[in-house]
Design a protein around this motif. Sequence first.
Motif, PDB file in Angstrom:
ATOM      1  N   TYR A  36       0.853  -1.173   0.000  1.00 17.93           N
ATOM      2  CA  TYR A  36       0.000   0.000   0.000  1.00 17.93           C
ATOM      3  C   TYR A  36       0.894   1.229   0.000  1.00 17.93           C
ATOM      4  N   GLN A  38       0.676   5.656   0.972  1.00 20.82           N
ATOM      5  CA  GLN A  38      -0.107   6.747   1.515  1.00 20.82           C
ATOM      6  C   GLN A  38       0.542   8.056   1.086  1.00 20.82           C
ATOM      7  N   HIS A  40       0.619  12.047   1.108  1.00 21.88           N
ATOM      8  CA  HIS A  40       0.386  12.962   2.220  1.00 21.88           C
ATOM      9  C   HIS A  40      -1.084  13.362   2.353  1.00 21.88           C
ATOM     10  N   GLN A  42      -3.734  11.705   2.584  1.00 17.17           N
ATOM     11  CA  GLN A  42      -4.770  10.882   1.967  1.00 17.17           C
ATOM     12  C   GLN A  42      -4.844   9.526   2.649  1.00 17.17           C
ATOM     13  N   GLY A  43      -5.893   8.780   2.353  1.00 16.54           N
ATOM     14  CA  GLY A  43      -6.000   7.428   2.867  1.00 16.54           C
ATOM     15  C   GLY A  43      -5.049   6.495   2.132  1.00 16.54           C
ATOM     16  N   PRO A  44      -4.617   5.424   2.791  1.00 16.83           N
ATOM     17  CA  PRO A  44      -3.749   4.454   2.114  1.00 16.83           C
ATOM     18  C   PRO A  44      -4.410   3.897   0.857  1.00 16.83           C
TER      19      PRO A  44
ATOM     20  N   PHE B  90      -9.340   6.880   9.862  1.00 22.32           N
ATOM     21  CA  PHE B  90      -9.635   6.351   8.529  1.00 22.32           C
ATOM     22  C   PHE B  90     -10.617   5.195   8.638  1.00 22.32           C
ATOM     23  N   PHE B 102      -9.628   2.340   1.478  1.00 24.32           N
ATOM     24  CA  PHE B 102      -9.702   3.326   2.539  1.00 24.32           C
ATOM     25  C   PHE B 102     -10.470   4.563   2.105  1.00 24.32           C
ATOM     26  N   GLY B 103     -11.078   5.222   3.104  1.00 30.38           N
ATOM     27  CA  GLY B 103     -11.638   6.538   2.887  1.00 30.38           C
ATOM     28  C   GLY B 103     -10.548   7.587   2.959  1.00 30.38           C
ATOM     29  N   SER B 104     -10.920   8.832   2.790  1.00 25.20           N
ATOM     30  CA  SER B 104      -9.936   9.908   2.736  1.00 25.20           C
ATOM     31  C   SER B 104      -9.579  10.467   4.107  1.00 25.20           C
TER      32      SER B 104
END
Lengths: 113, 111
Positions: A36, A38, A40, A42-44, B90, B102-104
């Motif tokens: 995964y 990530q 900056h 944001q969600g993974p 999250f 995943f959500g934001s």
Amino acid sequence: DAKTTQPTSMDCAEGRAANLPCNHSTISGNEYVYWYRQIHSQGPQYIIHGLKNNETNEMASLIITEDRKSSTLILPHATLRDTAVYYCIVRVGTTDSWGKFQFGAGTQVVVTP
Amino acid sequence: DTAVSQTPKYLVTQMGNDKSIKCEQNLGHDTMYWYKQDSKKFLKIMFSYNNKELIINETVPNRFSPKSPDKAHLNLHINSLELGDSAVYFCASSQVGFGYTFGSGTRLTVV
């Protein structure tokens, strides 16, 4: 779930391939390797996963050694938008597993112009 | 068409207040999760629900109470907020045995 070891950080020049290593020497036979990232704030984001064969998708390639104790994520042509923290996770992938993803510290990849 | 959506995106509140974060997924996944990312950037799982049933409950203060009215929704209610609860939360969903979406994130700041 097996633990993983990744370098803390690495730099990569834009347009070059980025090779991100991950050690998972205690991996079990039914554990998959997931990657995964990530970006900056944001969600993974899921990148790729594999069990023992090498895998490729539109984002990256995953090379798993024959003994499965380590793997390498390859971003073939890094762009500035690939700057992110990259997480290598091993987890049981069977459909009856409730195993959770354990995120470590990951590798901070910085792509420079 | 957002796959996993969280609201609100930002939440600033005073200590002692009670607040909720909502999460919805339109992927048809059976399992949903809440993760917390603190100031040191470590992502830690808090809860997981499968088809409205709690299956993972990590060591989280009981001021945190998840609620899943149906398999597409997993909300997080936090009572008596403390400064240490400040973090990014999250939500994620998955089919069992597969990767997460995943959500934001929801950035919670307790002042």
